[in-house]
Design a protein around this motif. Structure first.
Motif, mmCIF file in Angstrom:
data_model
loop_
_atom_site.group_PDB
_atom_site.id
_atom_site.type_symbol
_atom_site.label_atom_id
_atom_site.label_comp_id
_atom_site.label_asym_id
_atom_site.label_seq_id
_atom_site.Cartn_x
_atom_site.Cartn_y
_atom_site.Cartn_z
ATOM 1 N N THR A 86 8.232 28.449 6.360
ATOM 2 C CA THR A 86 8.462 27.016 6.259
ATOM 3 C C THR A 86 8.322 26.530 4.629
ATOM 4 N N LYS A 110 3.215 22.439 21.472
ATOM 5 C CA LYS A 110 3.377 21.768 20.202
ATOM 6 C C LYS A 110 2.867 20.430 20.171
ATOM 7 N N ARG A 116 0.172 18.343 18.354
ATOM 8 C CA ARG A 116 0.522 17.197 17.364
ATOM 9 C C ARG A 116 -0.113 15.847 18.012
ATOM 10 N N ILE A 119 -5.804 21.595 6.257
ATOM 11 C CA ILE A 119 -5.064 20.432 6.613
ATOM 12 C C ILE A 119 -5.484 19.466 5.868
ATOM 13 N N LYS A 151 -4.939 16.189 5.963
ATOM 14 C CA LYS A 151 -5.336 15.015 6.857
ATOM 15 C C LYS A 151 -6.785 14.951 7.413
ATOM 16 N N HIS A 211 2.507 26.386 5.897
ATOM 17 C CA HIS A 211 2.597 25.758 7.056
ATOM 18 C C HIS A 211 2.817 24.382 7.022
ATOM 19 N N ALA A 212 3.734 23.721 7.744
ATOM 20 C CA ALA A 212 4.121 22.572 7.625
ATOM 21 C C ALA A 212 2.967 21.554 8.184
ATOM 22 N N TRP A 213 2.049 21.961 8.780
ATOM 23 C CA TRP A 213 1.186 20.730 9.147
ATOM 24 C C TRP A 213 0.148 20.674 7.803
ATOM 25 N N SER A 214 0.124 21.696 6.850
ATOM 26 C CA SER A 214 -0.889 21.838 6.055
ATOM 27 C C SER A 214 -0.853 20.484 5.013
ATOM 28 N N ASP A 244 0.263 17.448 5.599
ATOM 29 C CA ASP A 244 0.270 16.021 6.168
ATOM 30 C C ASP A 244 -0.900 15.227 5.452
#
Length: 240
Positions: free
Chosen positions: A2, A69, A73, A186, A188, A207-210, A212
């Motif tokens: 990613t 997923k 989310r 993360i 957020k 990681h993509a969510w890191s 946000d």
């Protein structure tokens, strides 16, 4: 792999931040924060979650993954979505998904040394379980450095970034938020700690969510390498 999230604007140096210097409590997330994200324990957990949901609902693995997923989310954790929508027993679920191989996590003597030199209490605040945290800390060789673990069961299975578990953690461990630091992979998940008065440190990962929320003002400091960042910080304290 990613794509790594775009870096947030430059943050002030930790060595000159009076809030970090005065901190009495250091609160650390566990997964992908205290050990490198490249260990990829989450991949093992991820696969076991998908299998659990497939068996639970009698659906294909691909359908289960889509639900997994979406719940992650929408609810902060897959477990929260399963509890709300399917009345899943959280203890059974967590016991199943954390039955993994911890050997990818290497010992980290340098992190242990930095934690030894870091003034104040050190606490773990995780959306995982105490048993999972203890297994990780044992692999890292740093279990003795921590004064407590606040896990998802202590939070009544309400995960970060919801505000309630932060407040429960603060009360349970008698944390003065104005003299505390939250360290988390993360971004957020740092919003509520900052609103409560904590200083925050974001540990970037691929990681993509890191990333946000990474550009927000509630991220005060950031690093790609927690061990190096902590070592440099305690070096600066000892030189002062």
């Amino acid at each position: 792999m990613t794509q790594k999230p775009s870096a947030a604007p430059a943050r002030p140096a930790a060595s000159t931040d009076p809030a970090l210097i005065a901190a009495r409590d250091w609160i650390f997330d566990l997964d992908n924060t205290l050990y490198p994200a490249e260990c990829n324990l989450f991949h093992q957990v991820d696969l076991r979650m998908g299998g659990y949901i497939s068996d639970l609902l009698g659906i294909s693995y691909d359908e289960a993954r889509a639900i997994q997923k979406r719940y992650f989310r929408d609810h902060g954790t897959t477990l929260r979505g399963l509890m709300l929508n399917h009345s899943v027993d959280p203890h059974a679920f967590l016991g199943h998904v954390h039955n993994i191989d911890y050997s990818p996590v290497p010992a980290n003597a340098a992190l242990g040394a930095a934690l030894d030199r870091l003034p104040g209490r050190k606490l773990i605040f995780t959306n995982g379980t105490v048993a999972h945290a203890e297994a990780v800390l044992d692999r890292l060789g740093i279990a003795a450095r921590f004064d407590g673990i606040f896990d998802i069961a202590h939070a009544d299975f309400i995960p970060k970034p919801n505000a309630e578990p932060y407040r429960v953690m603060i009360e349970r461990h008698t944390v003065d938020a104005g003299r505390a630091v939250m360290v988390e992979d993360i971004a957020k998940n740092l919003m509520v700690p900052a609103e409560l008065g904590m200083r925050t440190v974001w540990v970037r990962t691929d990681h993509a969510w890191s990333g946000d929320g990474a550009s927000q003002d509630y991220v005060h400091h950031e690093t790609d390498d927690l061990t190096a960042w902590l070592t440099a910080f305690v070096d600066s304290l000892e030189r002062a």
